[in-house]
Motif scaffolding. Structure first.
Motif, PDB file in Angstrom:
ATOM      1  N   PHE A  70      -5.853 -10.653   9.575  1.00  0.00           N
ATOM      2  CA  PHE A  70      -4.430 -10.832   9.266  1.00  0.00           C
ATOM      3  C   PHE A  70      -3.951  -9.954   8.112  1.00  0.00           C
ATOM      4  O   PHE A  70      -2.771  -9.689   7.989  1.00  0.00           O
ATOM      5  CB  PHE A  70      -4.142 -12.314   8.953  1.00  0.00           C
ATOM      6  N   GLY A  71      -4.847  -9.502   7.275  1.00  0.00           N
ATOM      7  CA  GLY A  71      -4.446  -8.689   6.131  1.00  0.00           C
ATOM      8  C   GLY A  71      -4.117  -7.264   6.536  1.00  0.00           C
ATOM      9  O   GLY A  71      -4.265  -6.865   7.700  1.00  0.00           O
ATOM     10  N   PRO A  72      -3.640  -6.451   5.576  1.00  0.00           N
ATOM     11  CA  PRO A  72      -3.311  -5.055   5.873  1.00  0.00           C
ATOM     12  C   PRO A  72      -4.543  -4.261   6.299  1.00  0.00           C
ATOM     13  O   PRO A  72      -5.646  -4.502   5.812  1.00  0.00           O
ATOM     14  CB  PRO A  72      -2.733  -4.530   4.554  1.00  0.00           C
ATOM     15  N   ILE A  73      -4.338  -3.320   7.231  1.00  0.00           N
ATOM     16  CA  ILE A  73      -5.443  -2.516   7.779  1.00  0.00           C
ATOM     17  C   ILE A  73      -5.167  -1.052   7.462  1.00  0.00           C
ATOM     18  O   ILE A  73      -4.132  -0.511   7.873  1.00  0.00           O
ATOM     19  CB  ILE A  73      -5.556  -2.706   9.303  1.00  0.00           C
ATOM     20  N   ILE A  74      -6.061  -0.437   6.734  1.00  0.00           N
ATOM     21  CA  ILE A  74      -5.881   0.972   6.375  1.00  0.00           C
ATOM     22  C   ILE A  74      -6.208   1.837   7.593  1.00  0.00           C
ATOM     23  O   ILE A  74      -7.293   1.730   8.165  1.00  0.00           O
ATOM     24  CB  ILE A  74      -6.799   1.355   5.190  1.00  0.00           C
ATOM     25  N   PRO A  75      -5.280   2.693   8.030  1.00  0.00           N
ATOM     26  CA  PRO A  75      -5.530   3.501   9.227  1.00  0.00           C
ATOM     27  C   PRO A  75      -6.481   4.653   8.950  1.00  0.00           C
ATOM     28  O   PRO A  75      -6.723   5.025   7.803  1.00  0.00           O
ATOM     29  CB  PRO A  75      -4.134   4.031   9.580  1.00  0.00           C
ATOM     30  N   GLY A  76      -7.010   5.223  10.051  1.00  0.00           N
ATOM     31  CA  GLY A  76      -7.872   6.392   9.931  1.00  0.00           C
ATOM     32  C   GLY A  76      -9.334   6.027   9.808  1.00  0.00           C
ATOM     33  O   GLY A  76      -9.728   4.861   9.899  1.00  0.00           O
ATOM     34  N   GLY A  77     -10.158   7.028   9.597  1.00  0.00           N
ATOM     35  CA  GLY A  77     -11.597   6.805   9.476  1.00  0.00           C
ATOM     36  C   GLY A  77     -12.276   6.727  10.829  1.00  0.00           C
ATOM     37  O   GLY A  77     -11.650   6.859  11.878  1.00  0.00           O
ATOM     38  N   MET A 154      -0.130  -1.285  -0.611  1.00  0.00           N
ATOM     39  CA  MET A 154      -1.244  -0.595   0.059  1.00  0.00           C
ATOM     40  C   MET A 154      -0.759   0.204   1.263  1.00  0.00           C
ATOM     41  O   MET A 154      -1.114   1.371   1.443  1.00  0.00           O
ATOM     42  CB  MET A 154      -2.287  -1.618   0.524  1.00  0.00           C
ATOM     43  N   LEU A 155       0.089  -0.422   2.101  1.00  0.00           N
ATOM     44  CA  LEU A 155       0.475   0.204   3.368  1.00  0.00           C
ATOM     45  C   LEU A 155       1.493   1.327   3.194  1.00  0.00           C
ATOM     46  O   LEU A 155       1.556   2.242   4.019  1.00  0.00           O
ATOM     47  CB  LEU A 155       1.029  -0.861   4.325  1.00  0.00           C
ATOM     48  N   SER A 156       2.281   1.274   2.127  1.00  0.00           N
ATOM     49  CA  SER A 156       3.338   2.278   1.940  1.00  0.00           C
ATOM     50  C   SER A 156       2.779   3.681   1.697  1.00  0.00           C
ATOM     51  O   SER A 156       3.504   4.661   1.790  1.00  0.00           O
ATOM     52  CB  SER A 156       4.251   1.876   0.778  1.00  0.00           C
ATOM     53  N   ARG A 157       1.488   3.778   1.388  1.00  0.00           N
ATOM     54  CA  ARG A 157       0.865   5.101   1.247  1.00  0.00           C
ATOM     55  C   ARG A 157       0.728   5.794   2.602  1.00  0.00           C
ATOM     56  O   ARG A 157       0.592   7.018   2.671  1.00  0.00           O
ATOM     57  CB  ARG A 157      -0.531   4.965   0.621  1.00  0.00           C
ATOM     58  N   TYR A 158       0.759   4.999   3.674  1.00  0.00           N
ATOM     59  CA  TYR A 158       0.515   5.546   5.010  1.00  0.00           C
ATOM     60  C   TYR A 158       1.732   5.442   5.935  1.00  0.00           C
ATOM     61  O   TYR A 158       1.793   6.158   6.935  1.00  0.00           O
ATOM     62  CB  TYR A 158      -0.664   4.808   5.672  1.00  0.00           C
ATOM     63  N   TYR A 159       2.675   4.561   5.594  1.00  0.00           N
ATOM     64  CA  TYR A 159       3.813   4.310   6.490  1.00  0.00           C
ATOM     65  C   TYR A 159       5.129   4.370   5.724  1.00  0.00           C
ATOM     66  O   TYR A 159       5.221   3.874   4.597  1.00  0.00           O
ATOM     67  CB  TYR A 159       3.672   2.937   7.158  1.00  0.00           C
ATOM     68  N   THR A 160       6.146   4.944   6.366  1.00  0.00           N
ATOM     69  CA  THR A 160       7.447   5.071   5.698  1.00  0.00           C
ATOM     70  C   THR A 160       8.263   3.789   5.783  1.00  0.00           C
ATOM     71  O   THR A 160       9.142   3.562   4.948  1.00  0.00           O
ATOM     72  CB  THR A 160       8.257   6.221   6.321  1.00  0.00           C
ATOM     73  N   THR A 161       8.014   2.950   6.811  1.00  0.00           N
ATOM     74  CA  THR A 161       8.714   1.667   6.946  1.00  0.00           C
ATOM     75  C   THR A 161       7.704   0.624   7.419  1.00  0.00           C
ATOM     76  O   THR A 161       6.617   0.971   7.897  1.00  0.00           O
ATOM     77  CB  THR A 161       9.862   1.737   7.992  1.00  0.00           C
ATOM     78  N   PRO A 162       8.044  -0.661   7.330  1.00  0.00           N
ATOM     79  CA  PRO A 162       7.115  -1.701   7.788  1.00  0.00           C
ATOM     80  C   PRO A 162       7.217  -1.986   9.286  1.00  0.00           C
ATOM     81  O   PRO A 162       6.629  -2.962   9.763  1.00  0.00           O
ATOM     82  CB  PRO A 162       7.559  -2.926   6.977  1.00  0.00           C
TER      83      PRO A 162
END
Length: 664
Positions: A70-77, A154-162
């Motif tokens: 349920f928590g934020p998931i960092i993309p990539g890797g 955390m997520l705003s480093r990878y995404y411009t909007t939610p």
């Protein structure tokens, strides 16, 4: 279907383009979802971001199907979130062709990227979502994703909007936005115009004045006038309901829900302990599935009397009372049966389909319609709340405002307005549909000669078919770089012969390799089924021209035939149960008992326990109760019937002369 719905239907059925189906409240998005569920020829699954939305859509939650945290998931890797999936889960997702996500406005971008990663991994495909088509249904002007401030850091480093459209996969995937524009819920044009302006965060002074004309300070409806209050906060809704029911002088009745199997708490449609009184204002929380259609989800009424297990409800000026008894909601799961994705009942929730309805939160009202509502959005705190609340009403006359609405109460998000404007500039039509159909045909042609699945399924069997790399994988890779329809026939003939050689070699050598390993036997079965499916495809296209329709039809038939042909199944041979005929008789008895008692079959006896009974052939209750999974209680309840089945089976085997022992 109107032309816009027909265009959306054709996109879903004849392309694998991502379709974002949107539209104002009441334009038929849910109706379209149900139509696709029942009419689509594709193997599909329905998911939603919350438990309630999943139950309403008749599907699973995203987190449950994909086992996503349920928590934020960092993309990539290079992570493999699917590495812990069972073989059944992988096989299910491998066969998935269409995934419908309902209420997509509440889906975060990192969740969509994680779905993309999982499907690409499982299908061993570089295409977005592994080639699975997505039908995204929702209205971005309604409720938004719930993201806490620390999560967005955390997520705003990878995404411009939610929002889902900011996901990395949506920047690469081919997508069309189709907007349903015919409003079925509201018939009053003035009110429709007001809602459109609220939705677009551009309400005129004249329409705001018309809206605020519905402000009635100190308005208090009578018992005969069933208004429901829509509030921004859950605590306020509970307070209003509690205050109203406490002043009713009648006796309070309690109805307890029956919960069986798996049913998530966040999907409970009403209270587990429902406290009701005569005179209480209530709302139905389920549609009447009978031919009479006496009620629907969101219909308001008043309790006139309560008798034992029945609550009688009067709705408005309708003539007769509605007698309401407990109904059941099911929590479905998807499983693969004979290469078709089917629904199975994972659990159920049975309760009187009512809840107190003097008040409800705006969040829980999404998807409902009311004839009369008291609305308070003076404390609206997030995008879309005001629009959701106002659009629940069927008419302006049926609305009362608890407080006036100010322009700042209509909270919008410029990112959504920008996305909608961009999407309108690429509005799909029949010409773009034909282009996407051709892209789908090219994709399917590449899939015909894509043997990545064989690479996975052949792991551990390479020594039995050592020429796979040279004769199939290397040749397929070269052919893929110069793929044309004209060369399909010759390529199909070549691969047909190589697949025949591989199948013959495997059938001779596999039995000696797998020994008593059930895991190895299961992999052998999957490998043979895959090869047989591919062989059928090659045999067909060695003679016929390639078409998308032909490919899909032949592949489906080939998979069904391969799954149905269990005569040479290695798993079946290893799994042969002692006294299998008796096991099947007990299985049939168990399913009959489960249906009669309205419980999940495994709650009576597990398959493992039934197999033990069939193996040990207990002839008395004491022996039966000693079997793990039975015990004294079940032995007393079901023992006579089970021992009767055992004795009948033994009599059939050994003849009627066999002396029968005493039951105890």
């Amino acid at each position: 279907m109107n032309p816009v719905m027909q265009l959306a239907f054709d996109y879903v059925e004849s392309t694998n383009t991502v379709v974002f189906l949107t539209g104002k409240a009441g334009t038929g998005k849910t109706t379209f979802l149900q139509q696709i569920r029942h009419e689509s020829k594709k193997r599909l699954a329905v998911v939603a971001p919350t438990g309630v939305a999943a139950i309403n859509a008749g599907g699973m939650t995203i987190h449950s199907l994909f086992q996503i945290p349920f928590g934020p998931i960092i993309p990539g890797g290079n992570t493999r979130p699917d590495v812990h999936y069972s073989e059944e889960k992988k096989e299910l997702l491998t066969n998935l062709e269409l995934m419908i996500i309902d209420e997509v406005s509440m889906v975060r971008p990192d969740v969509l990227d994680q779905i993309d990663l999982i499907l690409r991994n499982v299908k061993e495909s570089a295409h977005p979502f592994g080639g699975v088509q997505l039908l995204l249904i929702g209205d971005l002007s309604q409720l938004s994703p719930i993201i806490r401030d620390e999560e967005w850091v955390m997520l705003s480093r990878y995404y411009t909007t939610p929002y889902f459209f900011s996901s990395q996969v949506m920047q690469k995937a081919s997508c069309v936005r189709i907007e349903l524009d015919h409003v079925f819920r509201q018939k009053e044009q003035v009110f429709v115009d007001i809602l459109n302006e609220v939705r677009n965060q551009a309400i005129s002074a004249a329409n705001l004045e018309l809206l605020n004309a519905r402000y009635q300070p100190n308005f208090r409806p009578t018992a005969e006038d069933p208004y429901i209050t829509l509030t921004t906060h859950n605590a306020l809704a509970q307070q209003i309901n509690s205050e109203f029911i406490e002043v009713l002088p009648e006796q309070e009745f309690e109805f307890k829900a029956t919960i069986r199997g798996e049913f998530p708490k966040d999907a409970y449609p009403t209270e587990t302990t429902l406290k009701l009184k005569t005179g209480a204002q209530v709302m139905f929380v389920k549609n009447d599935s009978s031919a009479e259609k006496l009620f629907y989800n969101g219909k308001i009424g008043t309790i006139t009397r309560i008798e034992s297990d029945t609550v009688f409800v009067q709705c408005g000026n309708e003539g007769k009372e509605v007698a309401v008894q407990a109904l059941e909601w099911t929590n479905i799961k998807y499983q693969l049966e004979e290469q078709e994705i089917s629904e199975t009942n994972a659990g159920s929730f049975a309760q009187i389909p009512l809840k107190l309805a003097w008040a409800i939160t705006i969040h829980k009202s999404q998807g409902l319609s009311f004839d009369k509502a008291i609305i308070d959005v003076s404390e609206a705190f997030t995008h879309g709340q005001a629009y959701v609340a106002l659009s629940r009403c069927r008419s302006l006359a049926g609305m009362v405002l608890r407080n006036p609405i100010a322009p700042h109460n209509i909270i919008g998000d410029p990112a959504i307005a920008h996305f909608n404007e961009l999407a309108k500039s690429t509005k799909p039509d029949l010409a773009s549909l034909e282009q996407h159909r051709e892209l789908y045909r090219q994709y399917l042609l590449s899939e015909l000669f894509n043997f990545n699945g064989l690479k996975i399924k052949a792991r551990g069997f390479e020594e039995l078919i050592p020429d796979l790399q040279k004769d199939i994988f290397d040749v397929a890779e070269k052919f893929g770089r110069q793929l044309t329809t004209e060369r399909t026939g010759k390529a199909a003939i070549y691969f047909r012969e190589k697949l025949k050689e591989a199948i013959e070699s495997l059938h001779k050598q596999i039995p000696g390799l797998i020994g008593n390993s059930k895991e190895k036997a299961a992999k052998a079965d999957q490998l043979i089924r895959y090869l047989m499916t591919r062989l059928n495809l090659m045999e067909y296209f060695a003679k016929e021209n390639f078409t998308a329709e032909g490919y899909l039809a032949i592949k489906k038939n080939a998979q069904a035939n391969a799954a149905a042909d269990q005569s040479r199944s290695y798993v079946k041979a290893l799994n042969a149960k002692p006294n299998e005929k008796l096991f099947n008789q007990i299985l049939s008895w168990r399913d009959t008992m489960a249906e009669k008692d309205k419980v999940m079959p495994n709650m009576i006896l597990s398959e493992k326990t039934m197999a033990t009974i069939a193996e040990k052939l207990p002839e008395v209750l004491k022996t039966l109760s000693a079997i793990k999974g039975v015990g004294p209680q079940k032995a007393a309840q079901y023992g006579p019937e089970l021992i009767g089945l055992v004795r009948s089976y033994q009599k059939e085997l050994q003849g009627p002369e066999k002396e029968q022992g005493i039951l105890f």
